[in-house]
Structure formats: structure tokens, C-alpha cells
Design a protein around this motif. Structure first.
Motif, mmCIF file in Angstrom:
data_model
loop_
_atom_site.group_PDB
_atom_site.id
_atom_site.type_symbol
_atom_site.label_atom_id
_atom_site.label_comp_id
_atom_site.label_asym_id
_atom_site.label_seq_id
_atom_site.Cartn_x
_atom_site.Cartn_y
_atom_site.Cartn_z
ATOM 1 N N ASP A 123 84.326 100.832 19.124
ATOM 2 C CA ASP A 123 82.872 100.823 19.394
ATOM 3 C C ASP A 123 82.128 102.133 19.094
ATOM 4 O O ASP A 123 81.014 102.082 18.583
ATOM 5 C CB ASP A 123 82.560 100.285 20.795
ATOM 6 N N ASP A 131 83.799 96.540 19.594
ATOM 7 C CA ASP A 131 85.100 97.199 19.683
ATOM 8 C C ASP A 131 86.011 96.886 18.499
ATOM 9 O O ASP A 131 87.181 97.285 18.499
ATOM 10 C CB ASP A 131 85.803 96.801 20.993
ATOM 11 N N SER A 166 91.140 100.095 24.913
ATOM 12 C CA SER A 166 90.156 99.486 25.808
ATOM 13 C C SER A 166 89.432 98.323 25.130
ATOM 14 O O SER A 166 88.393 97.882 25.580
ATOM 15 C CB SER A 166 89.118 100.531 26.235
ATOM 16 N N LYS A 196 90.200 93.833 31.513
ATOM 17 C CA LYS A 196 88.883 94.450 31.362
ATOM 18 C C LYS A 196 87.857 93.330 31.247
ATOM 19 O O LYS A 196 87.915 92.507 30.331
ATOM 20 C CB LYS A 196 88.855 95.325 30.109
ATOM 21 N N PHE A 205 77.494 103.859 30.576
ATOM 22 C CA PHE A 205 78.474 104.356 29.600
ATOM 23 C C PHE A 205 77.967 104.128 28.180
ATOM 24 O O PHE A 205 78.084 104.986 27.306
ATOM 25 C CB PHE A 205 79.803 103.627 29.804
ATOM 26 N N ARG A 206 77.400 102.950 27.958
ATOM 27 C CA ARG A 206 76.911 102.652 26.603
ATOM 28 C C ARG A 206 75.708 103.525 26.259
ATOM 29 O O ARG A 206 75.491 103.849 25.093
ATOM 30 C CB ARG A 206 76.599 101.154 26.481
ATOM 31 N N LYS A 224 80.044 91.189 24.533
ATOM 32 C CA LYS A 224 81.480 91.368 24.283
ATOM 33 C C LYS A 224 82.323 90.249 24.900
ATOM 34 O O LYS A 224 83.521 90.424 25.144
ATOM 35 C CB LYS A 224 81.917 92.746 24.794
ATOM 36 N N GLN A 228 86.205 90.636 25.980
ATOM 37 C CA GLN A 228 86.369 91.059 27.375
ATOM 38 C C GLN A 228 86.362 89.814 28.271
ATOM 39 O O GLN A 228 85.812 88.777 27.918
ATOM 40 C CB GLN A 228 85.254 92.029 27.754
ATOM 41 N N LYS A 255 89.508 96.833 35.389
ATOM 42 C CA LYS A 255 88.209 97.466 35.197
ATOM 43 C C LYS A 255 87.124 96.403 35.202
ATOM 44 O O LYS A 255 87.298 95.384 34.534
ATOM 45 C CB LYS A 255 88.264 98.188 33.840
ATOM 46 N N SER A 281 81.003 103.460 35.026
ATOM 47 C CA SER A 281 79.733 104.183 34.999
ATOM 48 C C SER A 281 78.667 103.578 35.914
ATOM 49 O O SER A 281 77.952 104.304 36.604
ATOM 50 C CB SER A 281 79.215 104.254 33.561
ATOM 51 N N TYR A 320 84.259 109.028 37.476
ATOM 52 C CA TYR A 320 83.325 110.114 37.200
ATOM 53 C C TYR A 320 83.165 111.021 38.414
ATOM 54 O O TYR A 320 82.566 112.084 38.320
ATOM 55 C CB TYR A 320 81.968 109.545 36.756
HETATM 56 C C1 PBG Z 1 84.529 100.760 25.152
HETATM 57 C C2 PBG Z 1 84.580 101.207 26.573
HETATM 58 C C3 PBG Z 1 83.618 100.910 27.524
HETATM 59 C C4 PBG Z 1 83.967 101.569 28.692
HETATM 60 C C5 PBG Z 1 85.152 102.245 28.443
HETATM 61 N N1 PBG Z 1 85.530 101.993 27.123
HETATM 62 C C6 PBG Z 1 82.355 100.141 27.386
HETATM 63 C C7 PBG Z 1 82.425 98.776 26.869
HETATM 64 O O1 PBG Z 1 83.452 98.109 26.853
HETATM 65 O O2 PBG Z 1 81.374 98.329 26.410
HETATM 66 C C8 PBG Z 1 83.151 101.538 29.948
HETATM 67 C C9 PBG Z 1 83.398 102.615 30.949
HETATM 68 C C10 PBG Z 1 82.339 102.796 31.966
HETATM 69 O O3 PBG Z 1 81.388 101.995 32.094
HETATM 70 O O4 PBG Z 1 82.427 103.787 32.695
HETATM 71 N N2 PBG Z 1 85.697 100.444 24.527
#
Ligand code: PBG
Length: 332
Positions: A123, A131, A166, A196, A205-206, A224, A228, A255, A281, A320
Motif C-alpha cells: 500500500d 496492499d 500485513s 486483520k 494511519f492512512r 479492502k 481484510q 488487529k 491508530s 502508539y
Molecule cells: C497496511 C497497514 C495498515 C495498518 C498497518 N498496516 C492500514 C490498512 O490496512 O489499511 C493500520 C495500522 C493502524 O491503523 O494503526 N498494510
């Protein structure tokens, strides 16, 4: 005679409570996710994540030294690459002199004992914010997996201790294990994001990486959800975790965290490898926002959430809050 058992006897004071406490937290329970930016002397706060920064490599290394001194022993690494390096193949992801590879080398050169776990997913390198590689309107699974193998091997060459896929592609743990072994990296581990979920908790995060799925001229999935997991599902998490262990994962991950602790416990009871939990996040942002308004006690909520994640079965918590929590734990 009434009542013979009095639970409150074990709660009379803090000393007694400490004798019977079932779970404890220490800085080595945490991994700190770090966002890396191009340049030098760069430190930019992420608006939706107060206290969290995108840092250039020089400042990242300084921060890593501080984290190590606080007792933190692992960092997850995520890079923000410039737009002109993004395409639909992700090839910048395995550039031996890419931002990720240079970051890994710099951290290992200054703080060799810090465990470095680079994120393996396309990503940050995808013009579409996905991803993997887009083909015929969806993510091409097997082609993406081959790209991830090249990416992971380049991380190992740069000195990564673990790679952390991930992406949620099928079969990627097996191919990563084979690819790492074939390149002579038998001792580089795999910490797999096994369960996930497709979650709105990843929003901040994004923002940090500017990696949200984007509009495009070709047909691209708007979210996603084809890779996911659906957050309505529980048994599927077990299935994914078991597959990853069979495929060679050294650790599995669940996660997000707080809303998924039932999954954490079930996975913990099912697999015989350490379970990592990503306190993501959006969970961080919620606590920051509410405590800024004075609606919640920041430190108490932070410690309660981290303790509850550990109690649910986490061996490691990617959070975090790692630094703030470590400082608080060390001051006790
Ligand atoms: C992307 C990835 C993401 C996170 C970690 N790796 C975002 C997503 O899958 O869109 C999210 C981590 C977070 O929100 O703290 N491969």
C-alpha cells in the motif's frame, strides 16, 4: 457463617492487590510503530494522531535509542514514499536503497539490539492505495505474493529481524518462508498479521502514510474488504491463524485490539505461537481526543487498555502508546 468467602479480602489494599494480580505490564511487552519520511531533520506530527510523528531516518534513529533506553525492544516500520515512486507493481518496495531498507540499516547500525519488524505490504507503494497489484478490478493474489517475497528478502538483506506481512493475501506466509530460506535468511522470523479485519479504526494511519484506497481511471476496489476480514466473523480468524502457523509464521497477530479481544483470546487458546495485538491508530486517536476534552483520564485509560489487551492473551502489543506507557511504568 455468611459469607465464608469474601472476595474483598484480596482487594483490601494495594499491597494485597499486587500479590494476587494475574497480569503485569512491562516496556518489553510493547512494540512501537514508527512512520518514516524522506529527508533530513524532518519531524511532522500526524494531525489525527497527536504525539505521533513522521520522522526522517536521522531523527528516527535518535528516537529508537530513546525507546531502547526505556526498555522497548521492538519497532514496526512504515514508510511514506513520495508519489512519483508509486505505481501498480510496487517495485519501489524492494529497492535495496529504498526508504525502508535504508531505515532498517540505520537502526540496526546504531541500536543493533532493537528488534526491527518492517511492514510487508504494497500500500505505501501503490498508486491505488491497495496492499497489492490491481488486475481485472481486484488484487491479484499470487502475483502480489511474489512481489511481497522480493520485498521481504530486501528487508532481510538490510538487516530486519522479522518481517511483518500485513497484506492478507492467501499463501503469503508460506512463500515468504520459502523465499527467505532460499536467500539464506533462516533466522529472519515472520510475524504475520493473521486476523486483520477490514476496519475503520485504521483511518488515522492512512492519513499518516497517505495510503487510503484512491479513485482511479481503471476499476479498483473502493475498500479492502476482498482481502481484510469481515468484522462479523470469529471462526474465520481461527482458520487464518492456523493456516499462518502451518505456513511457518513465528508469531501471529490480531488487529485491531480493544473491539477484538474475544478474537485475541480464541486465537491465543488455539495456536502455540506468541500472539501479537495491534492497538491501532483509531484506538489511539479516540483516547487522545477524549482526554484532550477532559472527558477521560488519559494515563488511566491508556494503562487500562494495554493491561486488558495483555490479559486477553497478547504476548506483544503494537501500540502508539508504547513510549508514554513505558515512561509511566518506569516511573513507578
Ligand atoms: C497496511 C497497514 C495498515 C495498518 C498497518 N498496516 C492500514 C490498512 O490496512 O489499511 C493500520 C495500522 C493502524 O491503523 O494503526 N498494510
Amino acid at each position: 457463617m455468611f459469607p465464608l468467602q469474601r472476595g474483598r479480602r484480596l482487594r483490601i489494599n494495594e499491597s494485597i492487590r499486587s500479590l494476587v494480580r494475574e497480569t503485569t505490564l512491562s516496556p518489553s511487552d510493547f512494540m512501537f510503530p514508527m512512520f518514516i519520511a524522506e529527508g533530513e531533520n524532518v519531524k511532522v506530527e500526524i494531525p489525527s494522531m497527536p504525539g505521533i510523528y513522521r520522522r526522517s531516518i536521522d531523527l528516527t534513529v535518535e528516537e529508537v535509542k530513546e525507546l531502547f533506553a526505556l526498555g522497548i525492544r521492538a519497532v514496526n516500520i512504515y514508510v511514506k514514499v513520495s508519489e512519483d515512486l508509486k505505481d501498480n507493481t510496487g517495485k519501489e518496495a524492494w529497492n535495496p536503497n529504498g526508504l525502508m531498507q535504508n531505515t532498517i540499516r540505520a537502526i540496526k547500525a546504531t541500536c543493533p539490539e532493537m528488534v526491527v519488524m518492517p511492514d510487508v505490504a504494497l500500500d505505501p507503494y501503490s498508486i491505488y492505495g491497495h496492499d497489492g497489484i490491481i488486475k481485472d478490478g481486484d488484487i491479484a493474489n499470487d502475483e502480489t505474493v511474489e512481489a511481497l517475497v522480493k520485498m521481504a528478502v530486501s528487508h532481510a538483506e538490510a538487516g530486519a529481524d522479522f518481517v511483518a506481512p500485513s497484506d492478507m493475501m492467501d499463501g503469503r506466509v508460506l512463500r515468504l518462508r520459502e523465499g527467505l530460506d532460499a536467500a539464506g535468511f533462516q533466522n529472519v522470523g515472520i510475524m504475520s498479521y493473521s486476523a486483520k479485519y477490514a476496519s475503520a479504526f485504521y483511518g488515522p494511519f492512512r492519513d499518516a502514510l497517505d495510503s487510503a484506497p484512491k479513485e482511479a481511471t481503471i476499476k479498483v476496489p473502493k475498500d479492502k474488504k476482498t482481502y481484510q476480514m469481515d468484522y462479523a466473523n470469529r471462526i474465520e480468524a481461527i482458520k487464518e491463524a492456523l493456516w499462518d502457523v502451518e505456513e511457518g509464521a513465528d508469531m501471529v497477530m490480531v488487529k485491531p485490539g480493544m473491539a477484538y479481544l474475544d478474537i485475541v483470546r480464541e486465537v491465543k487458546n488455539t495456536v502455540n505461537v506468541p500472539v501479537t495485538v495491534y492497538h491501532v491508530s483509531g484506538e489511539y486517536a479516540m483516547i487522545k481526543a477524549a482526554s484532550e476534552r477532559g472527558w477521560l483520564d488519559h494515563d488511566k485509560i491508556m494503562m487500562e487498555q494495554l493491561m486488558c489487551i495483555k490479559r486477553a492473551g497478547a504476548s506483544l502489543i503494537s501500540t502508539y502508546f508504547a513510549k508514554e506507557a513505558a515512561i509511566l511504568l518506569n516511573s513507578k
